[in-house]
Design an enzyme around this catalytic site. Sequence first.
Site, PDB file in Angstrom:
ATOM      1  N   HIS A 136     -23.315  26.925  53.487  1.00  0.00           N
ATOM      2  CA  HIS A 136     -22.033  27.192  54.152  1.00  0.00           C
ATOM      3  C   HIS A 136     -21.152  26.164  54.115  1.00  0.00           C
ATOM      4  CE1 HIS A 136     -23.354  31.426  55.089  1.00  0.00           C
ATOM      5  NE2 HIS A 136     -24.416  30.847  55.677  1.00  0.00           N
ATOM      6  N   ASP A 166     -14.396  26.570  53.528  1.00  0.00           N
ATOM      7  CA  ASP A 166     -14.312  27.769  53.415  1.00  0.00           C
ATOM      8  C   ASP A 166     -12.825  28.435  52.858  1.00  0.00           C
ATOM      9  OD1 ASP A 166     -16.811  28.592  54.169  1.00  0.00           O
ATOM     10  OD2 ASP A 166     -16.680  29.085  56.118  1.00  0.00           O
TER      11      ASP A 166
END
Length: 374
Positions: A136, A166
Amino acid sequence: MKLEGIKVVDLSMFLPGPVMTQIMADHGADVIRIEPPGGEPSRAFGPYDAEGLSIWFKNVHRGKRSIVLDLKKPEDLAVLLRLADEADVFVEGFRPGVAAKLGFDAQTLCARNPRLIYCSLSAFGQSGPLSYKASHDMGAQAYTGFLAINDNGDGRPVVPGLPSADMGSALTGLVGVLMALHRRTETGRGDIVDASMYDALIAWTAHLSGPVLGGGLSPTTRTHRSIGGSAFYNLYETRDGRFIALTGREMKFARALLTALGREELIPLAEAEPGPVQQQLIGELRQIFKARDFDDWSTFLPTVEVSWAPVLDMAEGFDHPHAAAREMLIDDGIGGRVVGTPVKFADEPGEVHLCAPTLDADGAAIRATGWARG
């Protein structure tokens, strides 16, 4: 609106893909979320609004439609393929190889629909030695060196407060898709977009990478002008435990503040390069700011030509009148608020839809009729 008539199929989850397609939905695109059995994971991340919907999920899925598909089932895969045949944009966030294994990789879908723009959003991209690694946001920050400079000056990295990998990949993917849509108006053909958190972060280092590219040295928070090495681009604690940020390194700001404070003798320190000499000035300013309360500084600093900001917590920041003026917080009609759209147009503004799809069995219309609204 700008993207009216653009049909998007979105298989991505969590933040990068959903943020990207949220901006598209705000500006007219028809986005269909493909959720796994049980729903998109962020549905289970509280807190929840007055109707029991995750605020995280609502912030990045409002204005979209949704259907739950188990893509390991042939009949559900067939539904996905029919949707992709009619789509303009297809977004997925799996590790490389997963989409091919399940039967909806870029080559397969683009052969069926040559006008399709297929966007893969991943941590490390579709090629390279890290491409198959699960990760992530923080993993991409760690591998690019971003995490190492996310410290308070002591060299010890901390968990970042903002998922820059992100969000960076979301914006990179959006730019790529919009460029491909523009190109398609000339060629009639779609394209394949490979956007990654890793690439986005490295592309964001124009102001940081000089020491690396110029001599193989890594920037540090004690020596680099943009991340802690400059006195007038730094944070200072006040007497009551709050913080003031000095946010502009220009000498006119340094001269103005030091003169207003009666500390003109410190001006030569502000003229020095970031590093040891500036650290002396940082130490002096820490003592100066520690001598007054936050409210005192918030009254005094607006009277001086200096670039500064009060360090607000998020609740304070969201309640600032500027957030309302920019329409970045919108009343959701049930006692809460949703995040607005950041892309502003004069002639064709975006539209913030307040409703997000709920989990139910109402996928029949999409299953039966493709993009016809049920």
